[in-house]
Design a protein around this motif. Structure first.
Motif, mmCIF file in Angstrom:
data_model
loop_
_atom_site.group_PDB
_atom_site.id
_atom_site.type_symbol
_atom_site.label_atom_id
_atom_site.label_comp_id
_atom_site.label_asym_id
_atom_site.label_seq_id
_atom_site.Cartn_x
_atom_site.Cartn_y
_atom_site.Cartn_z
ATOM 1 N N TYR A 4 72.563 -6.140 -55.141
ATOM 2 C CA TYR A 4 72.829 -7.363 -54.379
ATOM 3 C C TYR A 4 72.281 -7.235 -52.969
ATOM 4 N N VAL A 5 72.041 -8.383 -52.338
ATOM 5 C CA VAL A 5 71.721 -8.467 -50.913
ATOM 6 C C VAL A 5 72.543 -9.605 -50.330
ATOM 7 N N SER A 6 72.858 -9.503 -49.051
ATOM 8 C CA SER A 6 73.582 -10.589 -48.393
ATOM 9 C C SER A 6 73.295 -10.557 -46.898
ATOM 10 N N ALA A 7 73.427 -11.716 -46.290
ATOM 11 C CA ALA A 7 73.325 -11.858 -44.840
ATOM 12 C C ALA A 7 74.453 -12.779 -44.396
ATOM 13 N N ALA A 8 75.088 -12.448 -43.284
ATOM 14 C CA ALA A 8 76.227 -13.241 -42.829
ATOM 15 C C ALA A 8 76.314 -13.211 -41.309
ATOM 16 N N SER A 9 76.847 -14.289 -40.756
ATOM 17 C CA SER A 9 77.165 -14.347 -39.334
ATOM 18 C C SER A 9 78.673 -14.389 -39.179
ATOM 19 N N PHE A 10 79.164 -14.056 -37.988
ATOM 20 C CA PHE A 10 80.605 -13.993 -37.790
ATOM 21 C C PHE A 10 80.942 -14.311 -36.341
ATOM 22 N N PHE A 11 82.227 -14.518 -36.105
ATOM 23 C CA PHE A 11 82.747 -14.653 -34.747
ATOM 24 C C PHE A 11 84.168 -14.133 -34.725
ATOM 25 N N ASN A 12 84.651 -13.828 -33.538
ATOM 26 C CA ASN A 12 86.005 -13.321 -33.373
ATOM 27 C C ASN A 12 86.516 -13.749 -31.999
ATOM 28 N N PRO A 13 87.542 -14.620 -31.921
ATOM 29 C CA PRO A 13 88.067 -15.037 -30.621
ATOM 30 C C PRO A 13 88.523 -13.834 -29.796
ATOM 31 N N VAL A 14 88.250 -13.872 -28.496
ATOM 32 C CA VAL A 14 88.643 -12.797 -27.588
ATOM 33 C C VAL A 14 89.588 -13.384 -26.551
ATOM 34 N N ALA A 25 87.354 -17.724 -18.969
ATOM 35 C CA ALA A 25 87.858 -17.212 -20.239
ATOM 36 C C ALA A 25 86.745 -16.538 -21.030
ATOM 37 N N PHE A 26 87.111 -15.484 -21.762
ATOM 38 C CA PHE A 26 86.131 -14.799 -22.597
ATOM 39 C C PHE A 26 85.692 -15.702 -23.748
ATOM 40 N N GLN A 27 84.409 -15.600 -24.084
ATOM 41 C CA GLN A 27 83.863 -16.313 -25.235
ATOM 42 C C GLN A 27 84.126 -15.497 -26.506
ATOM 43 N N PRO A 28 84.133 -16.131 -27.668
ATOM 44 C CA PRO A 28 84.301 -15.357 -28.909
ATOM 45 C C PRO A 28 83.172 -14.351 -29.091
ATOM 46 N N GLU A 29 83.515 -13.197 -29.645
ATOM 47 C CA GLU A 29 82.478 -12.274 -30.082
ATOM 48 C C GLU A 29 81.699 -12.927 -31.224
ATOM 49 N N THR A 30 80.405 -12.682 -31.284
ATOM 50 C CA THR A 30 79.572 -13.205 -32.362
ATOM 51 C C THR A 30 78.666 -12.088 -32.855
ATOM 52 N N GLY A 31 77.950 -12.370 -33.928
ATOM 53 C CA GLY A 31 77.020 -11.379 -34.440
ATOM 54 C C GLY A 31 76.596 -11.690 -35.853
ATOM 55 N N GLN A 32 75.873 -10.750 -36.443
ATOM 56 C CA GLN A 32 75.372 -10.939 -37.789
ATOM 57 C C GLN A 32 75.352 -9.604 -38.529
ATOM 58 N N GLN A 33 75.403 -9.707 -39.845
ATOM 59 C CA GLN A 33 75.357 -8.522 -40.688
ATOM 60 C C GLN A 33 74.389 -8.742 -41.838
ATOM 61 N N TYR A 34 73.631 -7.690 -42.150
ATOM 62 C CA TYR A 34 72.772 -7.664 -43.327
ATOM 63 C C TYR A 34 73.228 -6.497 -44.192
ATOM 64 N N GLU A 35 73.333 -6.738 -45.477
ATOM 65 C CA GLU A 35 73.833 -5.708 -46.382
ATOM 66 C C GLU A 35 73.072 -5.749 -47.691
ATOM 67 N N ALA A 36 72.774 -4.598 -48.227
ATOM 68 C CA ALA A 36 72.161 -4.481 -49.551
ATOM 69 C C ALA A 36 72.849 -3.338 -50.276
#
Length: 716
Positions: free
Chosen positions: A501-511, A519-530
């Protein structure tokens, strides 16, 4: 690792996995001319019953999970890494605390400061999941500051780990992954169990687990445990009690309602040295030698750890038609915590090796509400089989906290004297924070062409935060944010049980929190996985391998009161995990984790390219458990395991290391089926003394020493 290298690694990772997905079906098709040999799964400790995402795990190998999809999905079809620890595995290893159950799980590092009685510390793929990565029955147990919910392992049926980005399903959550605790539920058959336990320190425990039917459409379960006594550190003791009543109502074949609740009370004293000891005197010797791991630096006469916690919720499921299902999950949770403790950190001076101490107190009230509405539709069109999920969920987190601090008396690191008069503690924080989050999400699991699976996710969240503090205006802020997240996964299932399998995803996390910039902005980012998942045909097992590249942005850096949101951290590596019921008698587990954790953006340029503290970037484990099923040894069980954690850094500049460590575990037991059983588990069998981790050169914690748990279970 620089950005160019990172991009090349990511391209190589995704390209290699894509080639696997494209090329292997050709090979599998060539093999498919011979009919695959399918062996019935091995049943361990129970009759065969079709597994569901909330049912008991047969042996050590789970077949299904809803944590990575919110639908009833085979684990090999989820395009991310998933691990499941079932009740039998927890019992065999003598788990006495939730984070102990995760010691043999790939990608997961627990107890960085040793055994903490009031917190389950968990890091996944290098990132702290203790507060924002904790879930119970699919709803988040959000925590902040000292307001975090405490899970009791005795009330759980299974613990599930979803590694990597999970925002597409759950909204704001820890970027490294999440832990979903699955509650025990009413059983089909009557269950009556009494457990008595004692540890090597004399801590006594009593547990009950009772389930039965009230009628053809109603059943109940009552689970609870109480413990009282000493922990390993001097003067670290207390009472912990938890009860978890549940009720199941199934008025017809199309509808079920499960009521779930738990009530927890804690009254104890802390280990005042946990996680706050100096590097010199623990990892390396001071002129006086090393601090004894059992030394407690709190003030027993003043120390206080009181918690009152309750959770009440339900799960409603209704089949509107054969292919359309509505689900609604909800929970109201509340905790009231009052803690006082004294802790050390630094020496008086470079020539005076007495330890300074600080006194800390907080009173924290938290009310949390979670509601998740789901509609699942299954249909086929143009050769495509769809499982479509749509939903809307709401979260509210309301915390009211007051924190106090004050200097404490100086103590001898080898023989701290207690009872001296202490300076009055002063309030420096009196804050109320309200976090609201509303999310809309959709998912389509598409199966086609005899083995291909595509998973597509999209989600939008609307978040508001409001904070008020009359003591410090710097702690007052209000913020409204909207965040998108998504996931795309592709997999192919072969007849012989292999699924790349392969996958790609983005995410966020309130801070939560603020700086001079607001005020702090949410953490963000991306992940790639195989990765590859393999379900063998000749025995009952699950083997997984995953490569991942995970980037976390908007990381808060700097010391308290001077934080800035400028950081970025990249985590990339490999995870291998195997679980198998090799025979009816023999269970096996193994894991290997190796990753590169690197700061890629920071205001302090000297830290770019460095590795954050605490987390070891290499870990491994191996476990075996054997039960005699016949002969004079029938009913006798023995097990053993090995755990390795690599070295980690104790300072931001990566000049001082915490050495690697290997420990061994063992257990023996005797069970008379359906009547009674006796089990003795010993962790850190050779009583190895080592430091589990350091957050800084003045904040190190010893790992738990040799710990024994003897349990007697009686069924009636």
């Amino acid at each position: 690792m620089n950005n160019v290298t990172q991009k090349r690694f990511t391209s190589f990772l995704l390209g290699s996995a894509a080639m696997i997905c494209i090329g292997l079906p050709i090979q599998a098709h060539a093999q498919s001319s011979d009919e695959a040999v399918v062996v019935d799964p091995i049943m361990v400790d129970g009759e065969h019953a079709e597994e569901t995402p909330t049912s008991p795990v047969q042996g050590y190998v789970a077949k299904k999970s809803a944590t990575g999809s919110k639908t009833d999905t085979p684990i090999e079809e989820i395009p991310q890494s998933v691990s499941v620890i079932g009740r039998k595995e927890m019992d065999d290893r003598g788990v006495d605390k939730v984070d102990e159950a995760l010691r043999y799980t790939a990608g997961v590092f627990t107890q960085p400061y040793g055994s903490d009685t009031d917190t389950n510390w968990v890091y996944i793929r290098g990132f702290n999941a203790t507060q924002t990565g904790s879930y119970l029955d699919g709803l988040q147990n959000y925590g902040y500051g000292f307001g975090a919910f405490l899970m009791k392992d005795y009330n759980l049926e299974r613990i599930e780990v979803l590694r990597g980005a999970a925002s597409v399903l759950y909204g704001g959550t820890n970027p490294g992954g999440m832990i979903n605790y699955v509650s025990k539920r009413p059983t089909d058959e009557p269950l009556h169990k009494l457990q008595l336990s004692v540890t090597e320190t004399g801590k006594l425990g009593t547990g009950v687990d009772i389930s039965d039917r009230l009628s053809d459409v109603a059943a109940y379960r009552l689970t609870g445990q109480m413990t009282n006594g000493d922990e390993q550190a001097d003067d670290n003791d207390g009472f912990q009690g938890s009860m978890a009543p549940s009720f199941l109502w199934t008025p017809n074949d199309d509808t079920s309602l499960t009521l779930l609740s738990s009530f927890t009370f804690v009254d104890g004293t802390h280990n005042g040295g946990l996680g706050f000891l100096p590097y010199v005197g623990t990892v390396t010797a001071a002129p006086y030698g090393k601090i004894d791991p059992e030394t407690n630096f709190t003030e027993p006469g003043l120390d206080k750890d009181i918690r009152r916690q309750f959770m009440v919720g339900y799960e409603l499921e209704h089949d509107i038609s054969d292919d359309l299902t509505f689900r609604q999950n909800a929970r109201l949770s509340h905790i009231d915590i009052h803690e006082i403790y004294y802790y050390p950190g630094t020496y008086v001076s470079s020539s005076d090796y007495n330890l300074k101490r600080w006194g800390f107190e907080h009173r924290t009230d938290v009310t949390s509400i979670g509601l998740d509405n789901q509609l699942e539709k299954q249909f086929a069109t143009a050769g495509l089989d769809h499982t479509v999920l749509g939903g809307i969920d709401l979260k509210r987190f309301d915390i009211d906290r007051v924190e106090y601090s004050g200097s404490g008396t100086v103590v001898d690191p080898l023989n701290p004297a207690h009872g001296a008069s202490q300076v009055a503690r002063t309030a420096y924080l009196d804050q109320t924070i309200v976090l609201n989050q509303v999310g809309l999400y959709a998912q389509d699991q598409i199966r086609f062409a005899d083995g291909w699976i595509t998973t597509l996710n999209g989600r939008y969240d609307y978040i508001t935060t409001n904070a008020d503090d009359p003591i410090s205006t710097n702690n007052n802020y209000s913020e409204t944010e909207g965040e998108w997240s998504g996931r795309a996964g592709l997999a192919y299932t072969f007849d012989m049980g292999l699924t790349p399998y392969v996958s790609a995803a983005s995410f966020f996390n309130p801070v939560l929190g603020s700086s001079s910039n607001g005020a702090f902005q949410p953490e963000t980012g991306q992940q790639y996985e195989a990765g590859l998942k393999y379900v063998p045909q000749s025995f009952d097992g699950l083997f997984t391998a995953a490569l991942f590249d995970l980037t976390r942005q908007n990381v808060v850096t700097g010391s308290y009161g001077a934080e800035k949101q400028l950081g970025e951290v990249n985590s990339q590596g490999i995870e291998l995990e195997a679980k198998a019921n090799l025979t009816e008698e023999l269970q096996f587990s193994a894991s290997l984790t190796a990753f590169d954790l690197e700061i890629t953006k920071e205001e302090n340029q000297a830290l770019i390219g460095k590795t954050p503290t605490i987390v070891p970037t290499e870990q491994a484990s191996l476990g075996l458990d054997y039960t005699f099923r016949q002969g004079v040894m029938e009913g006798f069980r023995m097990g053993g395991g090995m755990r390795y954690q690599g070295s980690s850094w104790a300072d931001e500049s990566n000049q001082n290391k915490v050495p690697s460590a290997t420990v061994f575990d063992a257990s023996v037991g005797y069970n008379v089926e359906d009547q009674w059983g006796l089990n003795l588990s010993v962790t850190n069998l050779l009583d190895k003394e080592y430091v589990a981790g350091c957050q800084s050169l003045t904040a190190c914690g010893y790992a738990e020493g040799r710990a024994a748990l003897l349990t007697l279970n009686v069924n009636w």
